[in-house]
Design a protein around this motif. Structure first.
Motif, PDB file in Angstrom:
ATOM      1  N   MET A 136       1.267  -1.555  12.389  1.00  0.00           N
ATOM      2  CA  MET A 136       1.787  -1.858  13.719  1.00  0.00           C
ATOM      3  C   MET A 136       2.772  -3.020  13.638  1.00  0.00           C
ATOM      4  N   PRO A 137       3.728  -3.054  14.574  1.00  0.00           N
ATOM      5  CA  PRO A 137       4.721  -4.133  14.548  1.00  0.00           C
ATOM      6  C   PRO A 137       4.057  -5.501  14.684  1.00  0.00           C
ATOM      7  N   ASP A 138       4.456  -6.412  13.825  1.00  0.00           N
ATOM      8  CA  ASP A 138       3.992  -7.799  13.838  1.00  0.00           C
ATOM      9  C   ASP A 138       2.480  -7.952  13.684  1.00  0.00           C
ATOM     10  N   SER A 139       1.829  -6.961  13.074  1.00  0.00           N
ATOM     11  CA  SER A 139       0.406  -7.116  12.773  1.00  0.00           C
ATOM     12  C   SER A 139       0.263  -8.243  11.756  1.00  0.00           C
ATOM     13  N   LEU A 140      -0.881  -8.894  11.755  1.00  0.00           N
ATOM     14  CA  LEU A 140      -1.076 -10.020  10.839  1.00  0.00           C
ATOM     15  C   LEU A 140      -0.956  -9.589   9.383  1.00  0.00           C
ATOM     16  N   LYS A 141      -1.460  -8.395   9.052  1.00  0.00           N
ATOM     17  CA  LYS A 141      -1.358  -7.934   7.666  1.00  0.00           C
ATOM     18  C   LYS A 141       0.101  -7.707   7.268  1.00  0.00           C
ATOM     19  N   ALA A 142       0.914  -7.186   8.191  1.00  0.00           N
ATOM     20  CA  ALA A 142       2.341  -6.993   7.902  1.00  0.00           C
ATOM     21  C   ALA A 142       3.033  -8.342   7.716  1.00  0.00           C
ATOM     22  N   LEU A 143       2.710  -9.306   8.567  1.00  0.00           N
ATOM     23  CA  LEU A 143       3.304 -10.635   8.430  1.00  0.00           C
ATOM     24  C   LEU A 143       2.864 -11.292   7.128  1.00  0.00           C
ATOM     25  N   ASP A 144       1.586 -11.090   6.749  1.00  0.00           N
ATOM     26  CA  ASP A 144       1.111 -11.604   5.458  1.00  0.00           C
ATOM     27  C   ASP A 144       1.950 -11.035   4.319  1.00  0.00           C
ATOM     28  N   LEU A 145       2.143  -9.707   4.319  1.00  0.00           N
ATOM     29  CA  LEU A 145       2.870  -9.050   3.219  1.00  0.00           C
ATOM     30  C   LEU A 145       4.338  -9.439   3.183  1.00  0.00           C
ATOM     31  N   ARG A 146       4.919  -9.709   4.342  1.00  0.00           N
ATOM     32  CA  ARG A 146       6.304 -10.180   4.362  1.00  0.00           C
ATOM     33  C   ARG A 146       6.420 -11.545   3.686  1.00  0.00           C
ATOM     34  N   ARG A 147       5.411 -12.374   3.896  1.00  0.00           N
ATOM     35  CA  ARG A 147       5.405 -13.723   3.334  1.00  0.00           C
ATOM     36  C   ARG A 147       5.015 -13.718   1.855  1.00  0.00           C
ATOM     37  N   ASP A 148       4.008 -12.922   1.516  1.00  0.00           N
ATOM     38  CA  ASP A 148       3.504 -12.849   0.142  1.00  0.00           C
ATOM     39  C   ASP A 148       3.125 -11.390  -0.106  1.00  0.00           C
ATOM     40  N   PRO A 149       3.865 -10.674  -0.940  1.00  0.00           N
ATOM     41  CA  PRO A 149       3.681  -9.226  -1.066  1.00  0.00           C
ATOM     42  C   PRO A 149       2.447  -8.777  -1.855  1.00  0.00           C
ATOM     43  N   ARG A 150       1.683  -9.718  -2.400  1.00  0.00           N
ATOM     44  CA  ARG A 150       0.503  -9.319  -3.182  1.00  0.00           C
ATOM     45  C   ARG A 150      -0.563  -8.708  -2.271  1.00  0.00           C
ATOM     46  N   PHE A 151      -1.186  -7.636  -2.773  1.00  0.00           N
ATOM     47  CA  PHE A 151      -2.217  -6.957  -1.994  1.00  0.00           C
ATOM     48  C   PHE A 151      -3.280  -6.385  -2.923  1.00  0.00           C
ATOM     49  N   ALA A 152      -4.416  -6.060  -2.323  1.00  0.00           N
ATOM     50  CA  ALA A 152      -5.445  -5.244  -2.958  1.00  0.00           C
ATOM     51  C   ALA A 152      -5.862  -4.219  -1.921  1.00  0.00           C
ATOM     52  N   LEU A 153      -6.106  -3.011  -2.365  1.00  0.00           N
ATOM     53  CA  LEU A 153      -6.431  -1.904  -1.476  1.00  0.00           C
ATOM     54  C   LEU A 153      -7.665  -1.203  -2.021  1.00  0.00           C
ATOM     55  N   GLN A 154      -8.664  -1.016  -1.171  1.00  0.00           N
ATOM     56  CA  GLN A 154      -9.890  -0.346  -1.595  1.00  0.00           C
ATOM     57  C   GLN A 154     -10.107   0.891  -0.739  1.00  0.00           C
ATOM     58  N   ALA A 155     -10.393   2.006  -1.425  1.00  0.00           N
ATOM     59  CA  ALA A 155     -10.670   3.262  -0.718  1.00  0.00           C
ATOM     60  C   ALA A 155     -11.969   3.129   0.055  1.00  0.00           C
ATOM     61  N   ASN A 156     -11.975   3.712   1.228  1.00  0.00           N
ATOM     62  CA  ASN A 156     -13.178   3.760   2.060  1.00  0.00           C
ATOM     63  C   ASN A 156     -14.297   4.404   1.255  1.00  0.00           C
ATOM     64  N   PRO A 157     -15.436   3.718   1.101  1.00  0.00           N
ATOM     65  CA  PRO A 157     -16.510   4.289   0.289  1.00  0.00           C
ATOM     66  C   PRO A 157     -17.220   5.460   0.954  1.00  0.00           C
ATOM     67  N   GLY A 158     -17.036   5.638   2.254  1.00  0.00           N
ATOM     68  CA  GLY A 158     -17.675   6.761   2.935  1.00  0.00           C
ATOM     69  C   GLY A 158     -19.065   6.429   3.423  1.00  0.00           C
ATOM     70  N   ALA A 159     -19.682   7.423   3.992  1.00  0.00           N
ATOM     71  CA  ALA A 159     -21.021   7.250   4.553  1.00  0.00           C
ATOM     72  C   ALA A 159     -22.055   7.109   3.447  1.00  0.00           C
ATOM     73  N   GLY A 160     -23.113   6.351   3.714  1.00  0.00           N
ATOM     74  CA  GLY A 160     -24.193   6.229   2.747  1.00  0.00           C
ATOM     75  C   GLY A 160     -23.770   5.413   1.543  1.00  0.00           C
ATOM     76  N   THR A 161     -24.437   5.660   0.435  1.00  0.00           N
ATOM     77  CA  THR A 161     -24.179   4.876  -0.765  1.00  0.00           C
ATOM     78  C   THR A 161     -23.828   5.728  -1.969  1.00  0.00           C
ATOM     79  N   ASP A 162     -23.496   6.992  -1.758  1.00  0.00           N
ATOM     80  CA  ASP A 162     -23.256   7.870  -2.916  1.00  0.00           C
ATOM     81  C   ASP A 162     -21.923   7.627  -3.596  1.00  0.00           C
ATOM     82  N   MET A 163     -20.941   7.061  -2.909  1.00  0.00           N
ATOM     83  CA  MET A 163     -19.626   6.758  -3.477  1.00  0.00           C
ATOM     84  C   MET A 163     -19.034   7.951  -4.216  1.00  0.00           C
ATOM     85  N   GLY A 164     -19.116   9.123  -3.612  1.00  0.00           N
ATOM     86  CA  GLY A 164     -18.584  10.328  -4.230  1.00  0.00           C
ATOM     87  C   GLY A 164     -17.183  10.112  -4.773  1.00  0.00           C
TER      88      GLY A 164
END
Length: 158
Positions: free
Chosen positions: A59-87
């Motif tokens: 979204m425009p001017d979201s905090l995460k977008a403003l963070d990335l504009r200032r410092d482009p480093r990121f980490a991204l984690q896939a949604n583990p899903g329901a429960g604990t099976d981590m399919g």
């Protein structure tokens, strides 16, 4: 050193396929960025694998977008899903996010994704892809680590 999604997929097609399926299993994932003071911020994000790139739209001017504009480093984690099976395992990607402002590139993205406008669009440059799985029969944790220019390294922990 970083690279784009297409180069990763060409170098390691099996792992890239697993990662795409994990991210494709759910719509929302977790993005970590850095605030002005250097502390971490986690936010929900939707991602797309499209045109040889891994994209993050925001979204425009979201905090995460403003963070990335200032410092482009990121980490991204896939949604583990329901429960604990981590399919498919736990999947994480880190690198740099580059904001895309070129109207032709954004237009191609809009044509495929149809996001609500206006929005920020970031193309990712991968520095590392990690997949962690657990093999119950062997009672073993398996960690696959990929970095640009290197083959996948597999670590086993019992």
């Amino acid at each position: 050193m970083t690279t784009n999604w297409a180069a990763f997929a060409a170098a390691e097609p099996e792992l890239a396929g697993i990662v795409e399926r994990r991210f494709g299993a759910f719509r929302h994932h977790v993005l970590a960025t850095l605030r002005k003071d250097g502390s971490p911020r986690t936010s929900g994000v939707e991602v797309q694998f499209l045109l040889g790139e891994l994209w993050c739209g925001m979204m425009p001017d979201s905090l995460k977008a403003l963070d990335l504009r200032r410092d482009p480093r990121f980490a991204l984690q896939a949604n583990p899903g329901a429960g604990t099976d981590m399919g498919g395992g736990d999947v994480r990607i880190s690198g740099r996010a580059v904001e895309v402002t070129d109207p032709a590139v954004k237009g191609a993205y809009v044509k495929e994704v149809e996001p609500p406008e206006p929005f920020h669009l970031f193309r990712t440059e991968l520095a590392q892809v990690v997949r962690t799985t657990y093999i119950e029969d062997d009672q073993c944790l398996v960690v696959q680590v990929w970095k640009p220019g290197e083959p996948v390294r597999t670590l086993r922990r019992t």
